[in-house]
Scaffold this motif. Structure first.
Motif, PDB file in Angstrom:
ATOM      1  N   ASP A  18       0.853  -1.181   0.000  1.00  0.00           N
ATOM      2  CA  ASP A  18       0.000   0.000   0.000  1.00  0.00           C
ATOM      3  C   ASP A  18       0.892   1.235   0.000  1.00  0.00           C
ATOM      4  O   ASP A  18       1.782   1.360   0.843  1.00  0.00           O
ATOM      5  CB  ASP A  18      -0.888  -0.009   1.239  1.00  0.00           C
ATOM      6  CG  ASP A  18      -1.960   1.066   1.198  1.00  0.00           C
ATOM      7  OD1 ASP A  18      -1.643   2.224   0.854  1.00  0.00           O
ATOM      8  OD2 ASP A  18      -3.110   0.742   1.530  1.00  0.00           O
ATOM      9  N   ALA A  19       0.667   2.138  -0.932  1.00  0.00           N
ATOM     10  CA  ALA A  19       1.502   3.337  -1.046  1.00  0.00           C
ATOM     11  C   ALA A  19       1.492   4.154   0.240  1.00  0.00           C
ATOM     12  O   ALA A  19       2.458   4.858   0.551  1.00  0.00           O
ATOM     13  CB  ALA A  19       1.037   4.192  -2.210  1.00  0.00           C
ATOM     14  N   ARG A  20       0.435   4.059   1.034  1.00  0.00           N
ATOM     15  CA  ARG A  20       0.364   4.807   2.297  1.00  0.00           C
ATOM     16  C   ARG A  20       1.361   4.284   3.326  1.00  0.00           C
ATOM     17  O   ARG A  20       1.627   4.943   4.324  1.00  0.00           O
ATOM     18  CB  ARG A  20      -1.049   4.763   2.861  1.00  0.00           C
ATOM     19  CG  ARG A  20      -2.065   5.471   1.970  1.00  0.00           C
ATOM     20  CD  ARG A  20      -3.458   5.273   2.471  1.00  0.00           C
ATOM     21  NE  ARG A  20      -3.805   3.848   2.334  1.00  0.00           N
ATOM     22  CZ  ARG A  20      -4.951   3.305   2.723  1.00  0.00           C
ATOM     23  NH1 ARG A  20      -5.866   4.047   3.302  1.00  0.00           N
ATOM     24  NH2 ARG A  20      -5.187   2.036   2.546  1.00  0.00           N
ATOM     25  N   ALA A  55       4.499   3.635   2.615  1.00  0.00           N
ATOM     26  CA  ALA A  55       5.849   3.993   2.155  1.00  0.00           C
ATOM     27  C   ALA A  55       6.525   4.925   3.154  1.00  0.00           C
ATOM     28  O   ALA A  55       5.874   5.643   3.902  1.00  0.00           O
ATOM     29  CB  ALA A  55       5.773   4.667   0.787  1.00  0.00           C
TER      30      ALA A  55
END
Length: 94
Positions: free
Chosen positions: A79-81, A83
């Motif tokens: 999930d990019a969140r 990162a």
């Protein structure tokens, strides 16, 4: 305080596919090992918790899926969140 054993050190020798190995290092057909039953993980320090079971179980699941010509399991995309933010060096606060 009462003494208890959480797991034993040692265990069955396995490869990176979760297959049990003979004393000569050959896979034993049909015998997969996961979690703390796999040996060698605690040689450099404590390796408890569920992460070991997750990783070795995933190895074994992929190996048996290939052997039975089933779809090989995969992990979901990250999930990019989650990162790392370069400017502050912290992950998200979900």
């Amino acid at each position: 305080m009462i003494d208890r054993i959480t797991f034993t050190y040692g265990g069955i020798r396995i490869d990176s596919k979760g297959r049990a190995l003979t004393t000569y290092g050959n896979p034993i057909p049909g015998l997969l090992v996961a979690g703390v039953d796999g040996g060698g993980f605690s040689n450099l320090g404590y390796a408890g918790g569920l992460a070991l079971a997750f990783v070795t179980g995933f190895w074994a699941a992929k190996a048996i899926a290939r052997e039975l010509n089933l779809p090989v399991p995969s992990l979901p995309a990250a999930d990019a969140r989650d990162a790392v933010h370069q400017e502050v060096g912290l992950g998200s606060k979900l």
